[in-house]
Design a protein around this motif. Structure first.
Motif, PDB file in Angstrom:
ATOM      1  N   ASP A 226       0.648  -1.407  -0.161  1.00 43.20           N
ATOM      2  CA  ASP A 226      -0.035   0.486  -0.097  1.00 43.20           C
ATOM      3  C   ASP A 226       0.687   1.631  -0.172  1.00 43.20           C
ATOM      4  OD1 ASP A 226      -2.360  -1.489  -0.418  1.00 43.20           O
ATOM      5  OD2 ASP A 226      -3.013  -1.477   2.285  1.00 43.20           O
ATOM      6  N   ALA A 227       2.168   0.988   0.951  1.00 45.58           N
ATOM      7  CA  ALA A 227       3.059   2.316   1.279  1.00 45.58           C
ATOM      8  C   ALA A 227       3.555   2.629  -0.119  1.00 45.58           C
ATOM      9  CB  ALA A 227       4.097   2.310   2.258  1.00 45.58           C
ATOM     10  N   ILE A 228       3.967   1.683  -1.082  1.00 38.36           N
ATOM     11  CA  ILE A 228       4.453   1.489  -2.722  1.00 38.36           C
ATOM     12  C   ILE A 228       4.155   2.096  -3.825  1.00 38.36           C
ATOM     13  CG2 ILE A 228       5.490   0.321  -4.208  1.00 38.36           C
ATOM     14  CD1 ILE A 228       6.402  -2.181  -2.139  1.00 38.36           C
ATOM     15  N   MET A 229       2.272   1.480  -3.643  1.00 38.77           N
ATOM     16  CA  MET A 229       1.276   2.264  -4.890  1.00 38.77           C
ATOM     17  C   MET A 229       1.258   3.425  -3.830  1.00 38.77           C
ATOM     18  SD  MET A 229       2.086  -0.494  -6.187  1.00 38.77           S
ATOM     19  CE  MET A 229       0.629  -0.130  -7.441  1.00 38.77           C
ATOM     20  N   LYS A 230       0.860   4.102  -2.833  1.00 36.86           N
ATOM     21  CA  LYS A 230       0.837   5.339  -2.450  1.00 36.86           C
ATOM     22  C   LYS A 230       1.905   6.720  -3.284  1.00 36.86           C
ATOM     23  CE  LYS A 230      -1.052   8.025   0.819  1.00 36.86           C
ATOM     24  NZ  LYS A 230      -1.085   8.727   2.658  1.00 36.86           N
ATOM     25  N   GLY A 231       2.670   5.990  -2.839  1.00 38.31           N
ATOM     26  CA  GLY A 231       4.208   6.885  -2.932  1.00 38.31           C
ATOM     27  C   GLY A 231       4.526   6.948  -4.643  1.00 38.31           C
ATOM     28  N   THR A 232       4.017   5.915  -5.247  1.00 35.71           N
ATOM     29  CA  THR A 232       4.408   5.506  -6.587  1.00 35.71           C
ATOM     30  C   THR A 232       3.974   6.659  -7.902  1.00 35.71           C
ATOM     31  OG1 THR A 232       3.414   3.631  -6.971  1.00 35.71           O
ATOM     32  CG2 THR A 232       6.295   4.014  -6.499  1.00 35.71           C
ATOM     33  N   THR A 321      12.624  -1.982   6.866  1.00 34.01           N
ATOM     34  CA  THR A 321      10.920  -3.006   7.238  1.00 34.01           C
ATOM     35  C   THR A 321       9.749  -1.945   7.250  1.00 34.01           C
ATOM     36  OG1 THR A 321      11.803  -4.629   8.544  1.00 34.01           O
ATOM     37  CG2 THR A 321      12.444  -5.494   6.964  1.00 34.01           C
ATOM     38  N   ASP A 322      10.018  -0.984   7.880  1.00 33.72           N
ATOM     39  CA  ASP A 322       8.542  -0.672   8.435  1.00 33.72           C
ATOM     40  C   ASP A 322       8.286   0.211   7.397  1.00 33.72           C
ATOM     41  OD1 ASP A 322       6.903   0.972  10.165  1.00 33.72           O
ATOM     42  OD2 ASP A 322       8.020   2.161  11.303  1.00 33.72           O
ATOM     43  N   PRO A 323       7.015   0.036   6.908  1.00 32.69           N
ATOM     44  CA  PRO A 323       6.164   1.049   5.547  1.00 32.69           C
ATOM     45  C   PRO A 323       6.291   2.040   5.493  1.00 32.69           C
ATOM     46  CG  PRO A 323       5.230  -0.998   6.328  1.00 32.69           C
ATOM     47  CD  PRO A 323       6.408  -1.585   7.527  1.00 32.69           C
ATOM     48  N   LYS A 324       5.906   2.731   7.448  1.00 34.34           N
ATOM     49  CA  LYS A 324       5.933   3.678   8.132  1.00 34.34           C
ATOM     50  C   LYS A 324       7.368   4.399   7.383  1.00 34.34           C
ATOM     51  CE  LYS A 324       2.932   3.164  11.441  1.00 34.34           C
ATOM     52  NZ  LYS A 324       3.016   1.623  11.354  1.00 34.34           N
ATOM     53  N   LYS A 325       8.571   4.531   7.473  1.00 35.93           N
ATOM     54  CA  LYS A 325       9.828   4.897   6.917  1.00 35.93           C
ATOM     55  C   LYS A 325       9.934   5.130   5.622  1.00 35.93           C
ATOM     56  CE  LYS A 325      12.082   3.202  10.673  1.00 35.93           C
ATOM     57  NZ  LYS A 325      13.127   2.147  11.182  1.00 35.93           N
ATOM     58  N   LEU A 326       8.539   4.707   4.597  1.00 39.80           N
ATOM     59  CA  LEU A 326       8.861   4.162   2.675  1.00 39.80           C
ATOM     60  C   LEU A 326       8.491   6.025   2.734  1.00 39.80           C
ATOM     61  CD1 LEU A 326       9.834   2.462   0.733  1.00 39.80           C
ATOM     62  CD2 LEU A 326       7.681   1.642   0.410  1.00 39.80           C
ATOM     63  N   PRO A 327       7.146   6.649   2.661  1.00 42.81           N
ATOM     64  CA  PRO A 327       6.787   8.041   2.084  1.00 42.81           C
ATOM     65  C   PRO A 327       8.061   8.601   1.813  1.00 42.81           C
ATOM     66  CG  PRO A 327       5.136   6.986   3.775  1.00 42.81           C
ATOM     67  CD  PRO A 327       6.477   6.358   4.287  1.00 42.81           C
ATOM     68  N   PRO A 328       9.391   9.179   2.629  1.00 43.38           N
ATOM     69  CA  PRO A 328      10.180  10.472   2.526  1.00 43.38           C
ATOM     70  C   PRO A 328      11.123   9.601   1.394  1.00 43.38           C
ATOM     71  CG  PRO A 328      10.424   9.733   4.437  1.00 43.38           C
ATOM     72  CD  PRO A 328       9.362   8.970   4.208  1.00 43.38           C
ATOM     73  N   TYR A 329      11.105   9.004   1.332  1.00 40.87           N
ATOM     74  CA  TYR A 329      12.239   8.616   0.107  1.00 40.87           C
ATOM     75  C   TYR A 329      11.651   8.515  -1.209  1.00 40.87           C
ATOM     76  CZ  TYR A 329      15.179   6.369   3.947  1.00 40.87           C
ATOM     77  OH  TYR A 329      16.306   6.882   5.396  1.00 40.87           O
ATOM     78  N   LEU A 330      10.446   8.060  -0.779  1.00 42.01           N
ATOM     79  CA  LEU A 330       9.657   8.174  -2.632  1.00 42.01           C
ATOM     80  C   LEU A 330       9.543   9.375  -3.085  1.00 42.01           C
ATOM     81  CD1 LEU A 330       7.096   4.306  -2.028  1.00 42.01           C
ATOM     82  CD2 LEU A 330       8.965   5.310  -3.924  1.00 42.01           C
ATOM     83  N   GLU A 331       8.882  10.263  -2.478  1.00 43.87           N
ATOM     84  CA  GLU A 331       8.648  11.599  -2.402  1.00 43.87           C
ATOM     85  C   GLU A 331      10.120  12.323  -3.268  1.00 43.87           C
ATOM     86  OE1 GLU A 331       7.139  15.507   0.204  1.00 43.87           O
ATOM     87  OE2 GLU A 331       6.942  13.564   0.636  1.00 43.87           O
ATOM     88  N   LYS A 332      11.097  11.702  -2.590  1.00 48.69           N
ATOM     89  CA  LYS A 332      12.554  12.307  -2.800  1.00 48.69           C
ATOM     90  C   LYS A 332      12.958  11.755  -4.732  1.00 48.69           C
ATOM     91  CE  LYS A 332      17.267  12.925  -0.705  1.00 48.69           C
ATOM     92  NZ  LYS A 332      18.051  12.478   0.028  1.00 48.69           N
ATOM     93  N   LEU A 333      12.245  10.673  -3.903  1.00 54.17           N
ATOM     94  CA  LEU A 333      12.230  10.063  -5.733  1.00 54.17           C
ATOM     95  C   LEU A 333      11.736  10.697  -6.894  1.00 54.17           C
ATOM     96  CD1 LEU A 333      12.616   6.015  -6.071  1.00 54.17           C
ATOM     97  CD2 LEU A 333      12.214   7.528  -7.651  1.00 54.17           C
ATOM     98  N   LYS A 339      20.830  10.874  -5.489  1.00 60.72           N
ATOM     99  CA  LYS A 339      22.009  11.154  -5.612  1.00 60.72           C
ATOM    100  C   LYS A 339      22.243  10.613  -6.377  1.00 60.72           C
ATOM    101  CE  LYS A 339      22.272   6.958  -2.586  1.00 60.72           C
ATOM    102  NZ  LYS A 339      23.007   6.528  -0.939  1.00 60.72           N
ATOM    103  N   LYS A 340      23.594  10.586  -7.341  1.00 55.98           N
ATOM    104  CA  LYS A 340      23.815   9.850  -8.299  1.00 55.98           C
ATOM    105  C   LYS A 340      25.377   9.093  -8.295  1.00 55.98           C
ATOM    106  CE  LYS A 340      21.953  12.594 -11.224  1.00 55.98           C
ATOM    107  NZ  LYS A 340      19.901  12.593 -10.644  1.00 55.98           N
ATOM    108  N   TYR A 341      24.645   7.946  -9.573  1.00 56.73           N
ATOM    109  CA  TYR A 341      26.444   7.106  -8.695  1.00 56.73           C
ATOM    110  C   TYR A 341      27.306   8.264  -8.767  1.00 56.73           C
ATOM    111  CZ  TYR A 341      29.574   3.132  -9.880  1.00 56.73           C
ATOM    112  OH  TYR A 341      30.649   2.134  -9.719  1.00 56.73           O
ATOM    113  N   GLN A 342      28.277   7.433  -8.476  1.00 61.74           N
ATOM    114  CA  GLN A 342      29.679   7.986  -7.515  1.00 61.74           C
ATOM    115  C   GLN A 342      31.214   7.306  -8.245  1.00 61.74           C
ATOM    116  OE1 GLN A 342      30.525  10.533  -4.042  1.00 61.74           O
ATOM    117  NE2 GLN A 342      27.554   9.886  -3.634  1.00 61.74           N
ATOM    118  N   GLY A 343      30.551   6.574  -8.669  1.00 61.57           N
ATOM    119  CA  GLY A 343      31.952   5.239  -9.208  1.00 61.57           C
ATOM    120  C   GLY A 343      32.448   4.162  -8.020  1.00 61.57           C
ATOM    121  N   ILE A 344      31.927   2.881  -7.705  1.00 64.48           N
ATOM    122  CA  ILE A 344      32.983   1.985  -6.749  1.00 64.48           C
ATOM    123  C   ILE A 344      34.052   1.601  -7.196  1.00 64.48           C
ATOM    124  CG2 ILE A 344      32.100  -0.360  -5.801  1.00 64.48           C
ATOM    125  CD1 ILE A 344      29.276   0.779  -5.720  1.00 64.48           C
TER     126      ILE A 344
END
Length: 364
Positions: A226-232, A321-333, A339-344
């Motif tokens: 539910d959190a994924i579908m809402k955030g996308t 693994t806590d669904p409540k932590k997901l929304p701010p990350y999806l919002e940022k995305l 963030k961008k790949y810096q090269g490993i």
């Protein structure tokens, strides 16, 4: 003649071993006294592991299939050890190479050492610190008896140094999974079907979930989806799904028109989708590596990771693994603020060559 036995037990292991086979074949062509046997322990029976699979990776079919699949972890370990002992007695190598952290990695390294055969561990030294994961036990036991570590990062090197392993046994070479990714990128192909035809680049998500912590607790799984579908926000979410997970989702009555559950996809098809996605939501370690190198935003639904370099230098964020932590990350995305790949370091597509050069140097 240096004889090498390469061991693979699960589908991702073959992605890690394919570039080593190509590097060995190239050295043999150049006249190096080197030979190899490819042993499939049969740990994962996968109907997609047909001739097509080996053809896609451009590697020969295994010289032996030990048929060690099925049963509990202990039964599987025992079956693989019994069968691999027979394999080694019939075809004794100078070196057994194990990769990753599956049951076969553990079983075959123990069997080889008991027969006084050297063991090299590709991806040695990585740690999550989570002893509830079978993979962590496999890593710890394998590393404790390994002769040579082929490592993916400076973090792995330091883990091994802290455990007291000599510098002469630690070989920082990079990541063979990225060799396979880079070699195959021009060959990625769009999966067939109406759903995939309609997808627009950077306007859909790819999701994978298989860990029991995420898929076996029904209420939590429903909350997470539910959190994924809402955030996308209405974008399609492509979810190649394990049959067991699909059954759990059906029982929960999850039926969002933007959630598209598909059959598991081939390597070339899956990575085509990842490369063109807006982002990836996963609980898999390997996908975080590939997404990072392809500069695709990656959200990891785990409380720990054995690949911290994908967070420090890659595009990965460990959300938990806590669904409540997901929304701010999806919002940022969704706001394109990721963030961008810096090269490993050493993740450059040449890891397998470095491994084979090192083997020739050690065993010549």
């Amino acid at each position: 003649m240096i004889k090498v036995t390469l061991v693979a037990g699960a589908r991702p292991n073959f992605m890690k071993i394919a570039p080593m086979i190509h590097a060995i074949q190239a050295k043999i062509k150049e006249g190096s006294a080197l030979s190899f046997r490819l042993v499939h322990t049969g740990q994962h029976y996968d109907k997609k592991m047909s001739g097509d699979f080996f053809e896609q990776l451009n590697i020969p079919e295994p010289d032996a299939n030990l048929g060690g699949g099925g049963g509990t972890q202990a039964e599987q370990t025992a079956a693989i050890m019994v069968a691999f002992e027979k394999e080694l007695l019939a075809h004794r190598p100078d070196l057994v190479i194990v990769v990753g952290d599956v049951t076969s990695t553990l079983a075959c390294s123990i069997t080889a050492k008991k027969l006084v055969v050297d063991v090299a561990h590709v991806e040695g030294g990585i740690r999550s610190g989570d002893l509830s994961m079978p993979e962590e036990i496999n890593r710890m036991v394998t590393d404790s008896i390994t002769d040579h570590f082929f490592t993916t990062s400076e973090i792995a090197n330091n883990n091994l140094r802290k455990l007291g392993f000599p510098e002469s046994s630690i070989h920082f070479v990079g990541n063979t999974m990225i060799d396979t990714l880079m070699a195959n990128m021009p060959r990625f192909k769009k999966p067939e079907g109406e759903l995939f035809e309609q997808l627009q680049p950077q306007s859909y998500f790819v999701m994978t979930m298989h860990r029991p912590a995420n898929v076996d607790q029904e209420e939590k799984l429903k909350e997470m989806i539910d959190a994924i579908m809402k955030g996308t926000k209405g974008l399609p979410v492509i979810f190649p799904v394990h049959p067991r997970t699909a059954k759990n989702l059906q029982n929960l009555g999850i039926n969002d028109p933007n959630l598209h559950m598909t059959d598991p996809l081939s390597y070339l098809e899956f990575n085509y989708l990842v490369k063109n996605a807006k982002g990836v939501i996963t609980d898999s370690g390997g996908i975080t590596e590939e997404a990072s190198v392809m500069n695709v935003p990656c959200i990891t639904l785990r409380d720990n990771t054995e690949r911290p370099e994908t967070i420090e230098l890659g595009t990965n964020e460990l959300v938990g693994t806590d669904p409540k932590k997901l929304p701010p990350y999806l919002e940022k995305l969704m706001n394109n603020q990721w963030k961008k790949y810096q090269g490993i370091p050493m993740w450059d597509g040449k890891t397998a060559e470095r491994i084979v050069d090192k083997i020739l140097e050690i065993y010549r």
